[in-house]
Design a protein around this motif. Structure first.
Motif, PDB file in Angstrom:
ATOM      1  N   TYR A  65      -3.109  20.257 -38.971  1.00  0.00           N
ATOM      2  CA  TYR A  65      -3.215  19.633 -40.288  1.00  0.00           C
ATOM      3  C   TYR A  65      -4.420  20.165 -41.058  1.00  0.00           C
ATOM      4  CZ  TYR A  65       0.452  16.151 -39.371  1.00  0.00           C
ATOM      5  OH  TYR A  65       1.646  15.519 -39.113  1.00  0.00           O
ATOM      6  N   ASN A  66      -5.482  20.488 -40.361  1.00  0.00           N
ATOM      7  CA  ASN A  66      -6.645  21.095 -41.011  1.00  0.00           C
ATOM      8  C   ASN A  66      -6.266  22.454 -41.587  1.00  0.00           C
ATOM      9  OD1 ASN A  66      -9.090  22.609 -41.430  1.00  0.00           O
ATOM     10  ND2 ASN A  66     -10.194  21.204 -40.097  1.00  0.00           N
ATOM     11  N   ASN A  67      -5.675  23.285 -40.760  1.00  0.00           N
ATOM     12  CA  ASN A  67      -5.333  24.655 -41.150  1.00  0.00           C
ATOM     13  C   ASN A  67      -4.269  24.704 -42.238  1.00  0.00           C
ATOM     14  OD1 ASN A  67      -5.226  27.523 -40.948  1.00  0.00           O
ATOM     15  ND2 ASN A  67      -3.513  27.375 -39.521  1.00  0.00           N
ATOM     16  N   THR A  86     -18.569  21.063 -30.864  1.00  0.00           N
ATOM     17  CA  THR A  86     -17.578  21.243 -29.791  1.00  0.00           C
ATOM     18  C   THR A  86     -16.658  20.037 -29.710  1.00  0.00           C
ATOM     19  OG1 THR A  86     -19.135  22.571 -28.494  1.00  0.00           O
ATOM     20  CG2 THR A  86     -17.272  21.602 -27.311  1.00  0.00           C
ATOM     21  N   GLY A  87     -15.357  20.320 -29.655  1.00  0.00           N
ATOM     22  CA  GLY A  87     -14.362  19.268 -29.443  1.00  0.00           C
ATOM     23  C   GLY A  87     -13.590  18.922 -30.699  1.00  0.00           C
ATOM     24  N   GLY A  88     -12.272  19.172 -30.667  1.00  0.00           N
ATOM     25  CA  GLY A  88     -11.402  18.843 -31.783  1.00  0.00           C
ATOM     26  C   GLY A  88     -10.095  18.259 -31.285  1.00  0.00           C
ATOM     27  N   THR A  89      -9.337  17.686 -32.200  1.00  0.00           N
ATOM     28  CA  THR A  89      -8.072  17.052 -31.835  1.00  0.00           C
ATOM     29  C   THR A  89      -6.910  17.745 -32.533  1.00  0.00           C
ATOM     30  OG1 THR A  89      -9.185  14.919 -31.560  1.00  0.00           O
ATOM     31  CG2 THR A  89      -6.783  14.894 -31.748  1.00  0.00           C
ATOM     32  N   GLY A  90      -6.095  18.430 -31.768  1.00  0.00           N
ATOM     33  CA  GLY A  90      -4.925  19.108 -32.306  1.00  0.00           C
ATOM     34  C   GLY A  90      -3.676  18.282 -32.096  1.00  0.00           C
ATOM     35  N   SER A  91      -2.519  18.907 -32.212  1.00  0.00           N
ATOM     36  CA  SER A  91      -1.251  18.181 -32.085  1.00  0.00           C
ATOM     37  C   SER A  91      -0.968  17.744 -30.653  1.00  0.00           C
ATOM     38  CB  SER A  91      -0.101  19.064 -32.592  1.00  0.00           C
ATOM     39  OG  SER A  91      -0.031  20.274 -31.841  1.00  0.00           O
ATOM     40  N   ALA A  92      -1.701  18.305 -29.690  1.00  0.00           N
ATOM     41  CA  ALA A  92      -1.529  17.916 -28.283  1.00  0.00           C
ATOM     42  C   ALA A  92      -2.733  17.134 -27.753  1.00  0.00           C
ATOM     43  CB  ALA A  92      -1.291  19.156 -27.426  1.00  0.00           C
ATOM     44  N   PRO A 131     -13.441  17.858 -40.698  1.00  0.00           N
ATOM     45  CA  PRO A 131     -13.300  17.594 -39.265  1.00  0.00           C
ATOM     46  C   PRO A 131     -12.152  18.411 -38.704  1.00  0.00           C
ATOM     47  CG  PRO A 131     -12.326  15.803 -40.532  1.00  0.00           C
ATOM     48  CD  PRO A 131     -12.982  16.721 -41.526  1.00  0.00           C
ATOM     49  N   ASN A 132     -12.300  18.895 -37.490  1.00  0.00           N
ATOM     50  CA  ASN A 132     -11.237  19.705 -36.890  1.00  0.00           C
ATOM     51  C   ASN A 132     -10.280  18.786 -36.138  1.00  0.00           C
ATOM     52  OD1 ASN A 132      -9.790  21.994 -36.174  1.00  0.00           O
ATOM     53  ND2 ASN A 132     -11.068  22.430 -34.389  1.00  0.00           N
ATOM     54  N   ASP A 133      -9.495  18.039 -36.927  1.00  0.00           N
ATOM     55  CA  ASP A 133      -8.544  17.107 -36.312  1.00  0.00           C
ATOM     56  C   ASP A 133      -7.348  16.899 -37.235  1.00  0.00           C
ATOM     57  OD1 ASP A 133      -9.242  15.122 -38.266  1.00  0.00           O
ATOM     58  OD2 ASP A 133     -10.885  14.403 -36.991  1.00  0.00           O
ATOM     59  N   GLN A 134      -6.467  16.005 -36.824  1.00  0.00           N
ATOM     60  CA  GLN A 134      -5.213  15.795 -37.538  1.00  0.00           C
ATOM     61  C   GLN A 134      -5.325  14.770 -38.660  1.00  0.00           C
ATOM     62  OE1 GLN A 134      -3.616  18.480 -36.746  1.00  0.00           O
ATOM     63  NE2 GLN A 134      -1.689  17.604 -36.016  1.00  0.00           N
ATOM     64  N   SER A 135      -6.558  14.339 -38.971  1.00  0.00           N
ATOM     65  CA  SER A 135      -6.744  13.387 -40.068  1.00  0.00           C
ATOM     66  C   SER A 135      -6.850  14.083 -41.419  1.00  0.00           C
ATOM     67  CB  SER A 135      -8.024  12.567 -39.838  1.00  0.00           C
ATOM     68  OG  SER A 135      -9.185  13.377 -40.039  1.00  0.00           O
TER      69      SER A 135
END
Length: 294
Positions: free
Chosen positions: A161-163, A193-199, A245-249
């Motif tokens: 979602y970030n990309n 360090t640490g991000g939340t992707g689709s998995a 943020p490197n996540d799906q929000s």
């Protein structure tokens, strides 16, 4: 007398031919010359015109701040994280053409011997995109230019979602700015360090050899086409900075993530616009952009 008339006739015929050719050229100018003239204003300038944010050096003595310079961009590469600290590139209409997206992700063979080379499959099944720092669509002038953006040294693990949302929309907006007669200097990177992707949440990929960043940032300096670019940056120059943020929000509106260059520098320890006058820096780096987003 006959010879004189013959010579006169020949001259008249040649003159008519010259006039005919000149008239034809006035009506239909050479297309290649016209194209050259139209593209003459746009240039391909140095990717480090605004400075070297971390003082990166092209020496294996600095494996966590290794300067990797290519025709298409420059970066500080972090061997132990397997991703760049930052990537810097110039963008003008001279870099954009009709070359299609190559999608030829590949390990970067120019890294020093003995360093691990992240591969095209290093992110497979991770839930993170192979996120470009320098975008594919910013380098469509040739197959070589576009292919360079698919080297894995230009990638970071980016939440989909970030990309695909705010990040992609900002990239598209940058290209509208060059279409309006501007040239841009873009510096982007990641930290933490640490991000939340689709998995789900991850700190590393590829058996620990690729770090998943916590935040992704970008700084864009907008100038009208010209020369001596660093010296043309003034306190009124538009500078866009975002930190996501490197996540799906992450949503679609990149303007929601605007911040100051000072804030990014505080988080990263970099001097992002080091080639710009320090008095100008103090003003433009403290400001949060409030300009248009489309």
């Amino acid at each position: 007398m006959k010879a004189t008339l013959t010579r006169l006739g020949t001259l008249l015929v040649l003159g008519a031919l010259v006039f005919s050719c000149a008239k034809h050229e006035d009506i239909q100018p050479d297309a290649s010359l016209e194209a050259t003239s139209q593209s003459a204003d746009a240039t391909r300038d140095s990717h480090l015109t605004m400075g070297n944010p971390s003082g990166a050096v092209a020496s294996t003595s600095y494996p966590t701040n290794y300067l990797l310079s290519k025709s298409q961009y420059a970066m500080s590469y972090h061997r132990d994280r397997g991703i760049p600290n930052w990537v810097s590139w110039h963008l003008s209409s001279a870099w954009v053409g009709s070359t299609p997206r190559q999608d030829n992700f590949a390990a970067d063979a120019t890294l020093p011997s003995g360093w691990y080379r992240v591969t095209s499959s290093s992110y497979t099944g991770s839930g993170f995109d192979r996120g470009h720092n320098c975008p594919s669509a910013d380098r469509t002038g040739s197959v070589a230019d576009n292919s360079a953006t698919f080297l894995m040294t230009n990638m970071m693990p980016q939440a989909p979602y970030n990309n695909q949302r705010a990040w992609a929309n900002l990239e598209n907006y940058c290209r509208t700015l060059i279409n309006a007669g501007n040239e841009l200097y873009i510096i982007c990177g990641s930290y933490g360090t640490g991000g939340t992707g689709s998995a789900g949440y991850k700190t590393t990929l590829d058996a620990g050899r690729v770090t998943v960043p916590r935040r992704c940032w970008k700084v864009i300096v907008v100038l009208p086409e010209g020369s001596s670019d660093a010296s043309r940056v003034t306190t009124s120059t538009r500078v866009i900075a975002i930190d996501t943020p490197n996540d799906q929000s992450v949503g679609t509106t990149w303007g929601s993530y605007r911040t100051s260059v000072d804030a990014i520098e505080s988080a990263t320890g970099y001097n992002i616009l080091s080639a710009v006058s320090s008095t100008v820096q103090s003003t433009i780096e403290a400001r949060v952009d409030n300009g248009p987003t489309s």
